[in-house]
Design an enzyme around this catalytic site. Structure first.
Site, PDB file in Angstrom:
ATOM      1  N   ILE A  53      33.280  18.090 -22.636  1.00 32.15           N
ATOM      2  CA  ILE A  53      34.455  17.413 -23.196  1.00 32.15           C
ATOM      3  C   ILE A  53      34.004  15.966 -23.338  1.00 32.15           C
ATOM      4  CG2 ILE A  53      36.858  16.727 -22.875  1.00 32.15           C
ATOM      5  CD1 ILE A  53      37.266  19.253 -21.197  1.00 32.15           C
ATOM      6  N   PRO A  54      33.743  15.522 -24.565  1.00 28.81           N
ATOM      7  CA  PRO A  54      32.958  14.311 -24.801  1.00 28.81           C
ATOM      8  C   PRO A  54      33.709  12.986 -24.635  1.00 28.81           C
ATOM      9  CG  PRO A  54      33.600  15.268 -26.881  1.00 28.81           C
ATOM     10  CD  PRO A  54      34.087  16.210 -25.812  1.00 28.81           C
ATOM     11  N   CYS A  55      34.058  12.659 -23.411  1.00 29.76           N
ATOM     12  CA  CYS A  55      34.733  11.382 -23.163  1.00 29.76           C
ATOM     13  C   CYS A  55      33.833  10.193 -23.482  1.00 29.76           C
ATOM     14  CB  CYS A  55      35.253  11.318 -21.731  1.00 29.76           C
ATOM     15  SG  CYS A  55      34.049  11.725 -20.461  1.00 29.76           S
ATOM     16  N   HIS A  56      32.520  10.421 -23.523  1.00 25.39           N
ATOM     17  CA  HIS A  56      31.599   9.332 -23.868  1.00 25.39           C
ATOM     18  C   HIS A  56      31.762   8.892 -25.327  1.00 25.39           C
ATOM     19  CE1 HIS A  56      29.428  13.065 -24.873  1.00 25.39           C
ATOM     20  NE2 HIS A  56      28.819  12.357 -25.818  1.00 25.39           N
ATOM     21  N   ARG A  57      32.418   9.686 -26.140  1.00 20.11           N
ATOM     22  CA  ARG A  57      32.633   9.352 -27.556  1.00 20.11           C
ATOM     23  C   ARG A  57      33.886   8.518 -27.786  1.00 20.11           C
ATOM     24  NH1 ARG A  57      31.546  15.520 -29.544  1.00 20.11           N
ATOM     25  NH2 ARG A  57      29.366  15.639 -28.853  1.00 20.11           N
TER      26      ARG A  57
END
Length: 153
Positions: A116-120
């Protein structure tokens, strides 16, 4: 409920995938001393390895991140951000009818980072934070890996 765990190597050190029999529940920034894998953790490990080898852009895994309805809505919004692209806390807030700060808190509470790409998710005009091991530096490394934040390259 039985919890399955499996360690997977990453460019950032060992990660631990946790799952029930039906869904991935967590990805932690350290290894595990007591691995107990199942088919799902192996599938996740294979997909993470492919992601780190730049052979996979979209994960195909059943996910069950922790949190209530708001947390789930933020996780779903993060899952919509394509590989190599970014959005802002404010853009997600506007979509969900709230403010940027609660979105930032929900991103920080994401139990399944990378997948789940919270880094984006970025601040407006700044990187924002990152709760994963390595903090903002890890966020930058993940964005560089995806070649999705050109001025960082």
């Amino acid at each position: 409920m039985t919890l399955f765990q499996q360690e997977v190597a990453s460019p950032f050190g060992p990660l631990t995938i946790s799952a029930t029999a039906t869904a991935i529940t967590a990805l932690d920034w350290q290894g595990t001393d007591i691995p107990c894998p199942n088919e799902l953790t192996q599938r996740a490990a294979d997909q993470l390895t492919a992601y780190f080898n730049k052979e996979l852009e979209v994960f195909d895994l059943p996910l069950a991140p922790e949190g209530g309805a708001f947390q789930q809505s933020v996780c779903n919004a993060m899952l919509e951000i394509p590989y190599g692209e970014t959005t802002t806390y404010g853009a997600i807030a506007e979509k969900l009818g709230t403010y940027g700060q609660p979105i930032g808190h929900a991103c920080g509470a994401n139990t399944i980072p990378i997948i789940i790409p919270c880094h984006r998710v970025l601040g407006t005009g700044h990187l924002g934070g990152y709760s994963g091991d390595g903090g903002v530096e890890r966020k930058i490394e993940l964005l560089k890996h995806e070649e999705g934040f050109p001025y960082l390259l």
